[in-house]
Enzyme design. Structure first.
Site, PDB file in Angstrom:
ATOM      1  N   SER A  29       0.840  -1.199   0.000  1.00 39.54           N
ATOM      2  CA  SER A  29       0.000   0.000   0.000  1.00 39.54           C
ATOM      3  C   SER A  29       0.872   1.245   0.000  1.00 39.54           C
ATOM      4  O   SER A  29       2.050   1.179  -0.370  1.00 39.54           O
ATOM      5  CB  SER A  29      -0.937  -0.028   1.215  1.00 39.54           C
ATOM      6  OG  SER A  29      -1.918   0.983   1.112  1.00 39.54           O
ATOM      7  N   ASN A  30       0.338   2.387   0.401  1.00 37.75           N
ATOM      8  CA  ASN A  30       1.101   3.634   0.460  1.00 37.75           C
ATOM      9  C   ASN A  30       0.585   4.477   1.616  1.00 37.75           C
ATOM     10  O   ASN A  30      -0.319   4.069   2.335  1.00 37.75           O
ATOM     11  CB  ASN A  30       0.995   4.379  -0.881  1.00 37.75           C
ATOM     12  CG  ASN A  30      -0.452   4.687  -1.220  1.00 37.75           C
ATOM     13  OD1 ASN A  30      -1.118   5.439  -0.531  1.00 37.75           O
ATOM     14  ND2 ASN A  30      -0.955   4.065  -2.291  1.00 37.75           N
TER      15      ASN A  30
END
Ligand code: C5P
Length: 221
Positions: A29-30
């Protein structure tokens, strides 16, 4: 009371990160918090729009009565939800930080640690905004975001052109107080005619107001 500028417009906003599963316990993810996208959704609803917020995994949420939130996890789920509404949408604001790559195979069981290096093959996720741009109707407005660490303007203008956007919101991780998790942001807007508008560092709510004002102007242009 004066009629609201976006009265009855159907607006789709994507916000937050996506997560791409590796196995039942791990993902890619981020750092997106969804704050900027949620602020834009609220400002659009304040202007009278009927907002569908397609929101990735984040602890943030909105209780605005003009907003219907649809929660998703992966880029594919976000893509599917956006495409469902797109035919009746007047405006789409893509503020989500969609993961660009996902594991080719999602393991059904937790991957056990071994002595050797672990390699995970990644494939591209569907580019939601590009797909929307490729099939945009004459009355539809598409607004994208661009977050970079370098060559910000060049990359933003490239996205504006290649994804057939009406406007792009550029922000830079190089600016103090801008980007993930801050309550403030500093943006530059570029519209389809190449007009550039620079704004100072502001709260994400105030930035959202500037973005919505620019969208209202685009509608009349
Ligand atoms: O090319 P890049 O990912 O930097 O483009 C950013 C813009 O495109 C953002 O508006 C983002 O929400 C959108 N995007 C998307 N689907 C993707 C990747 C990005 O809608 N898979």
């Amino acid at each position: 009371a004066a009629p609201q500028p976006l009265h009855d417009k159907i607006v789709v906003v994507t916000a937050g990160p996506t997560i791409e599963h590796i196995d039942p316990v791990r993902y890619i993810s981020n750092h997106s918090s969804g704050k900027m996208g949620i602020a834009v959704a609220e400002a659009l609803a304040d202007a009278g729009a009927r907002v569908k917020l397609i929101l990735g995994p984040t602890s943030r949420q909105t209780t605005h009565t003009g907003i219907e939130t649809i929660r998703v996890q992966t880029a594919q789920e976000m893509f599917d939800q956006v495409m469902k509404i797109y035919p009746i949408a007047n405006i789409v604001v893509a503020a989500a930080a969609v993961a660009d790559y996902r594991p080719v195979n999602v393991a059904g069981k937790k991957i056990k640690k071994g002595e050797a290096q672990l390699h995970i093959d990644l494939e591209k996720t569907p580019d939601i905004l590009r797909t929307l741009g490729d099939s945009k109707g004459p009355q539809q407005l598409l607004i994208g975001f661009s977050l970079e660490t370098n060559n910000e303007k060049e990359y933003a203008l490239k996205k504006l052109r290649e994804k057939h956007l009406d406007m792009i919101v550029m922000n830079s991780l190089a600016d103090a107080g801008a980007g993930f998790n801050y309550d403030t942001n500093k943006v530059t807007l570029f519209d389809r005619d190449g007009k550039e508008s620079n704004f100072p560092l502001k709260s994400k709510q105030a930035v959202a107001q500037d973005i919505v004002s620019a969208i209202i102007e685009l509608q009349h242009a």
